[in-house]
Design a protein around this motif. Structure first.
Motif, PDB file in Angstrom:
ATOM      1  N   HIS A  19       0.833  -1.126   0.100  1.00 16.11           N
ATOM      2  CA  HIS A  19       0.064  -0.155   0.037  1.00 16.11           C
ATOM      3  C   HIS A  19       0.752   1.392  -0.111  1.00 16.11           C
ATOM      4  CE1 HIS A  19      -3.584   2.084   2.039  1.00 16.11           C
ATOM      5  NE2 HIS A  19      -3.385   2.637   0.873  1.00 16.11           N
ATOM      6  N   HIS A  25       3.392   0.498   3.371  1.00 16.14           N
ATOM      7  CA  HIS A  25       3.507  -0.456   4.149  1.00 16.14           C
ATOM      8  C   HIS A  25       2.813  -1.636   3.475  1.00 16.14           C
ATOM      9  CE1 HIS A  25      -0.336   1.919   4.509  1.00 16.14           C
ATOM     10  NE2 HIS A  25      -0.914   0.468   4.567  1.00 16.14           N
ATOM     11  N   ASP A  27      -0.157  -4.299   3.925  1.00 14.25           N
ATOM     12  CA  ASP A  27      -1.241  -4.917   4.894  1.00 14.25           C
ATOM     13  C   ASP A  27      -1.416  -6.299   4.725  1.00 14.25           C
ATOM     14  OD1 ASP A  27      -2.450  -2.243   5.634  1.00 14.25           O
ATOM     15  OD2 ASP A  27      -2.826  -1.980   3.574  1.00 14.25           O
TER      16      ASP A  27
HETATM   17 MN    MN Z   1      -2.817   0.098   4.131  1.00 15.48          MN
END
Ligand code: MN
Length: 163
Positions: A19, A25, A27
């Motif tokens: 993401h 990051h 997920d």
């Molecule tokens: Mn996210």
């Protein structure tokens, strides 16, 4: 399906979505209790058992989100590109609801990039640590998130249909 016959058995899904939000990051999501239990892993998962990766719990997502890849529009929460980095099925080594509650999850992943045993352990501050188990699928020699950046979106893998 005949009425009264048991529902078809299928393994619960897992998905990892890279993401590109205000901070990059990964997920990490596990299907449990009818939703996708979710954690944000800033550095992404590792196949190296000596790497403990911070996993910040985030809100549950609906199961259909496991198929999502694309752009979250500007102005919306989490705006930015989402790439289906890995997906497959997972198997909890025990009762997943009980392990989630206890904050000690031991499980196996069957993905395209992530395989074998992993653990997710909740710390005192409420964050979790994601760690590869030292097994046949462990790999200390590769940084999997940079070695395999590609999307798995188009890999036909018998992924369970969206509900
Ligand atoms: Mn996210």
């Amino acid at each position: 399906m005949n009425p009264g016959s048991p529902p078809p058995v299928r393994e619960p899904v897992f998905v990892v979505q890279r993401h590109h939000a205000s901070r990059l990051h990964y997920d990490f999501r596990l299907e449990a209790e009818g939703v996708l239990k979710s954690w944000a892993v800033p550095k992404g998962p590792s196949l190296d058992p000596s790497c403990k990766r911070l996993a910040v719990p985030t809100e549950d997502h609906r199961l259909s989100y496991a198929d999502f890849e694309g752009e979250i529009p500007k102005g919306e929460y989490g705006a930015g590109q989402v790439v289906l980095w890995d997906r497959g099925t997972w198997r909890c080594e025990g009762d997943s609801s009980e392990q989630l509650k206890r904050g000690k999850l031991s499980f196996e992943l069957q993905g395209h990039k992530l395989r074998g045993g992993f653990s997710l352990i909740r710390m005192k501050d409420g964050n979790w640590l994601l760690r590869k188990r030292d097994d046949h699928a462990a790999d200390r020699g590769v940084d999997i998130v940079s070695a395999r950046p590609e999307s798995v979106r188009d890999i036909a893998s018998g992924f369970p249909p969206t509900r």
